[in-house]
Motif scaffolding. Sequence first.
Motif, mmCIF file in Angstrom:
data_model
loop_
_atom_site.group_PDB
_atom_site.id
_atom_site.type_symbol
_atom_site.label_atom_id
_atom_site.label_comp_id
_atom_site.label_asym_id
_atom_site.label_seq_id
_atom_site.Cartn_x
_atom_site.Cartn_y
_atom_site.Cartn_z
ATOM 1 N N PRO A 77 0.813 -1.211 0.000
ATOM 2 C CA PRO A 77 0.000 0.000 0.000
ATOM 3 C C PRO A 77 0.849 1.265 0.000
ATOM 4 C CG PRO A 77 0.003 -0.993 2.185
ATOM 5 C CD PRO A 77 0.694 -1.958 1.267
ATOM 6 N N THR A 78 2.017 1.191 0.631
ATOM 7 C CA THR A 78 2.955 2.304 0.736
ATOM 8 C C THR A 78 4.249 1.753 1.314
ATOM 9 O OG1 THR A 78 3.394 4.466 1.785
ATOM 10 C CG2 THR A 78 2.076 2.890 3.036
ATOM 11 N N VAL A 79 5.350 2.475 1.152
ATOM 12 C CA VAL A 79 6.586 2.108 1.841
ATOM 13 C C VAL A 79 6.905 3.137 2.923
ATOM 14 C CG1 VAL A 79 7.476 0.791 -0.109
ATOM 15 C CG2 VAL A 79 8.087 3.212 0.119
ATOM 16 N N ASP A 80 5.918 3.962 3.261
ATOM 17 C CA ASP A 80 5.995 4.843 4.429
ATOM 18 C C ASP A 80 5.629 3.987 5.633
ATOM 19 O OD1 ASP A 80 5.642 6.639 6.491
ATOM 20 O OD2 ASP A 80 4.307 7.982 5.388
ATOM 21 N N CYS A 81 6.631 3.576 6.410
ATOM 22 C CA CYS A 81 6.372 2.598 7.468
ATOM 23 C C CYS A 81 5.723 3.213 8.709
ATOM 24 C CB CYS A 81 7.644 1.845 7.834
ATOM 25 S SG CYS A 81 9.051 2.875 8.235
ATOM 26 N N GLN A 82 5.429 4.502 8.693
ATOM 27 C CA GLN A 82 4.555 5.056 9.721
ATOM 28 C C GLN A 82 3.100 4.778 9.379
ATOM 29 O OE1 GLN A 82 5.380 9.199 10.527
ATOM 30 N NE2 GLN A 82 7.390 8.763 11.403
ATOM 31 N N LYS A 83 2.832 4.485 8.104
ATOM 32 C CA LYS A 83 1.459 4.300 7.654
ATOM 33 C C LYS A 83 1.127 2.864 7.263
ATOM 34 C CE LYS A 83 0.885 9.029 5.909
ATOM 35 N NZ LYS A 83 0.459 9.859 4.750
ATOM 36 N N ASP A 84 2.059 1.955 7.442
ATOM 37 C CA ASP A 84 1.816 0.556 7.105
ATOM 38 C C ASP A 84 2.449 -0.328 8.167
ATOM 39 O OD1 ASP A 84 1.067 -1.720 5.334
ATOM 40 O OD2 ASP A 84 3.237 -1.955 5.248
ATOM 41 N N PRO A 158 -1.776 13.972 14.370
ATOM 42 C CA PRO A 158 -2.991 13.287 13.925
ATOM 43 C C PRO A 158 -3.252 13.436 12.435
ATOM 44 C CG PRO A 158 -3.517 15.243 15.252
ATOM 45 C CD PRO A 158 -2.052 14.998 15.396
ATOM 46 N N GLU A 159 -2.727 14.473 11.812
ATOM 47 C CA GLU A 159 -2.928 14.657 10.373
ATOM 48 C C GLU A 159 -2.204 13.596 9.546
ATOM 49 O OE1 GLU A 159 -1.919 18.607 9.254
ATOM 50 O OE2 GLU A 159 -3.438 19.542 10.535
ATOM 51 N N THR A 160 -1.169 12.994 10.114
ATOM 52 C CA THR A 160 -0.438 11.944 9.402
ATOM 53 C C THR A 160 -1.275 10.682 9.254
ATOM 54 O OG1 THR A 160 1.655 12.802 10.282
ATOM 55 C CG2 THR A 160 1.684 10.556 9.420
ATOM 56 N N GLN A 161 -2.149 10.446 10.221
ATOM 57 C CA GLN A 161 -2.954 9.224 10.258
ATOM 58 C C GLN A 161 -2.073 7.983 10.275
ATOM 59 O OE1 GLN A 161 -5.660 9.782 6.864
ATOM 60 N NE2 GLN A 161 -7.175 10.652 8.255
ATOM 61 N N ALA A 162 -1.045 8.042 11.110
ATOM 62 C CA ALA A 162 -0.114 6.925 11.245
ATOM 63 C C ALA A 162 -0.786 5.744 11.938
ATOM 64 C CB ALA A 162 1.114 7.366 12.030
ATOM 65 N N VAL A 163 -0.309 4.544 11.630
ATOM 66 C CA VAL A 163 -0.871 3.332 12.228
ATOM 67 C C VAL A 163 0.072 2.699 13.244
ATOM 68 C CG1 VAL A 163 -2.280 2.830 10.205
ATOM 69 C CG2 VAL A 163 0.021 1.855 10.367
ATOM 70 N N ASN A 164 1.258 3.258 13.400
ATOM 71 C CA ASN A 164 2.263 2.657 14.276
ATOM 72 C C ASN A 164 2.637 3.563 15.447
ATOM 73 O OD1 ASN A 164 2.651 0.147 13.005
ATOM 74 N ND2 ASN A 164 3.850 1.103 11.393
ATOM 75 N N THR A 165 1.677 4.337 15.924
ATOM 76 C CA THR A 165 1.952 5.321 16.980
ATOM 77 C C THR A 165 2.354 4.681 18.305
ATOM 78 O OG1 THR A 165 -0.414 5.393 17.477
ATOM 79 C CG2 THR A 165 0.452 7.062 15.972
ATOM 80 N N ASP A 166 2.052 3.398 18.512
ATOM 81 C CA ASP A 166 2.413 2.734 19.765
ATOM 82 C C ASP A 166 3.910 2.799 20.040
ATOM 83 O OD1 ASP A 166 -0.173 2.111 20.253
ATOM 84 O OD2 ASP A 166 -0.014 -0.027 19.816
ATOM 85 N N PHE A 167 4.707 2.861 18.985
ATOM 86 C CA PHE A 167 6.152 2.812 19.171
ATOM 87 C C PHE A 167 6.728 4.115 19.704
ATOM 88 C CE2 PHE A 167 5.441 -0.518 15.912
ATOM 89 C CZ PHE A 167 5.880 -1.596 16.668
ATOM 90 N N PHE A 168 5.991 5.205 19.632
ATOM 91 C CA PHE A 168 6.429 6.481 20.197
ATOM 92 C C PHE A 168 5.484 6.985 21.282
ATOM 93 C CE2 PHE A 168 8.536 7.520 15.872
ATOM 94 C CZ PHE A 168 9.751 6.990 16.293
#
Length: 566
Positions: A77-84, A158-168
């Motif tokens: 879907p993307t290689v932006d690993c904040q969003k996948d 929140p505008e990034t809509q990241a899916v990996n926020t647990d890590f920070f």
Amino acid sequence: MKRKLTKILSGTLAAVLLAGCGAAFDEGSATTGTTAAASSGAGTEAAAGSETTPAADQGSKSPAGNIIRIPEADEFPTVDCQKDSAYYVVPLNIYDRLIECETVDGQATLVPGLAESWDVSEDGLVYTFHLRDDVTFHNGEKLEADDVVYTIDRMMNPETQAVNTDFFSMIKGAMDRFDGKADSVEGVKALDEHTVEITLDAPFAPFLANLATPSCSIYNREATEAAGDKFGIDPELTIGTGPFKMKDWVLNDKITLVKNDDYFKGAPSLDGVELIQVPDEQTQKLMYENGELDIVDLSSFISQLDFFLENDQYKDNIVRGTEAGTYFYLFNQTMAPMEDVRVRKAVQMAIDRQTILEQLYRGEGVVVNSFIPDGFAGSYEAAEIPYDPEGAKALLAEAGYADGCDIELYQKTDDSDAMALNQVVQSMLEQVGFHVTIKQMDEAAYTASRKEGEIGMQRAVWWADYNDPDNFLYTFFSAKNTKVRSTNHANQKVFDLLDAGRTETDNEKRMEMYKEIDTALVQEDAAFVPLFQMNHIVVVQDWVEGFSIPWNGWTDASYYNVSVKQ
């Protein structure tokens, strides 16, 4: 664990076993005793990445030149690993992290990455990272502390809509930023161009291991902001510091990476990597045989596993290493009859795990007696859980179930891997007096019921997100997670030790605490049944050199150390 993965169930053997399950596992034919050794044909080393490719045959040369070609079944879907949170192979090769986790002498080990060193305050709250001064991004920009600040803030924005926020999320002010209550993350500061200070809300001892995940890859502020929504999609605008750069991405065809000549650790030997879309497993096999693919992960694409393992032509092309993950059964300790520890121990003793491993999974792994995988931080020589059906019958009688008792094995509908294992375990449990029903639920109902603590005995699999026992033990048995995982475990001593383990700054003492926790869960409380740690199996061409099984739970690899004979 983030990466979805299909396991190495042998279809032929499973069909034979399940056609006559009772006969296959009657007490006279079952192997007695469980050992930690894999059967013939499996890897003999317990540590992840324990085998590497042999030197290429002198007559074998790559027909594609100085690149490697790898199949991918799905389009990313993307290689932006904040969003996948599923596909990490490109991020592992085009980005770097402050800290990396690598296999060193058979053990997953944290090593310096973009940070050459770091300091931790005595109270475990403040981490000061000293960045290398010789790192440049693919666009020529020098790595600076501000890029680290930007990366963390972008994840929590929140505008990034990241899916990996647990890590920070454990960083001070991170959740305020995520909830829209702050304009930046309070706890991260650039002290100078090469020094970053990160302050946590509360001590979190696994923080360093946590930073080594692909999701914590460091981005360049200027390039990423300029790319906007095209970052992670447009190769020219997706900038990292890693050993390879994105050159091209043709949807439903392939992603092309090329070497980064300016990589701070030195340019890779390979000129590039091609990630080719090949959804069909038979096609992958044919392309490998024709020399059109160089590395094929058989643990992910299993229909061709038997072909490669049983073909002498490829015996020297198989690379094995145990995964950073575990198969196990969980008990719901508030559902009868599993509220009685004697019943739970009877289940542990009634399952012949070694026979299941050998006959259902080709012996491709090791039987385990702990929740903490071998080769992983905190692993230890755990006491063996014996296969003892007579002892299981005695415990059932002692618990008041001399005539047996009813239990249910829960699983998602159409989960063929779970069903094959559950049917074999069903047969074994019935031989000691249990009356077992396999209850299937659609995924939505299963997930909702589990979250409410209402799922009964369930087969589960967990692969590591980061190299720390907290990722396994806290995830399933902490006070905050015991209900949502449907274990409903209620040992206050375990709860207290898990909380203390997150704040203990003495690492040696921490690992002893996790050993105590694990022993209590397995031996005293019988809170679950450890089963197997499976092999990760990959087939490589003769000309591939330097490939080793990654330590991680998501199975994707960096190809920085791989080369080909041309």
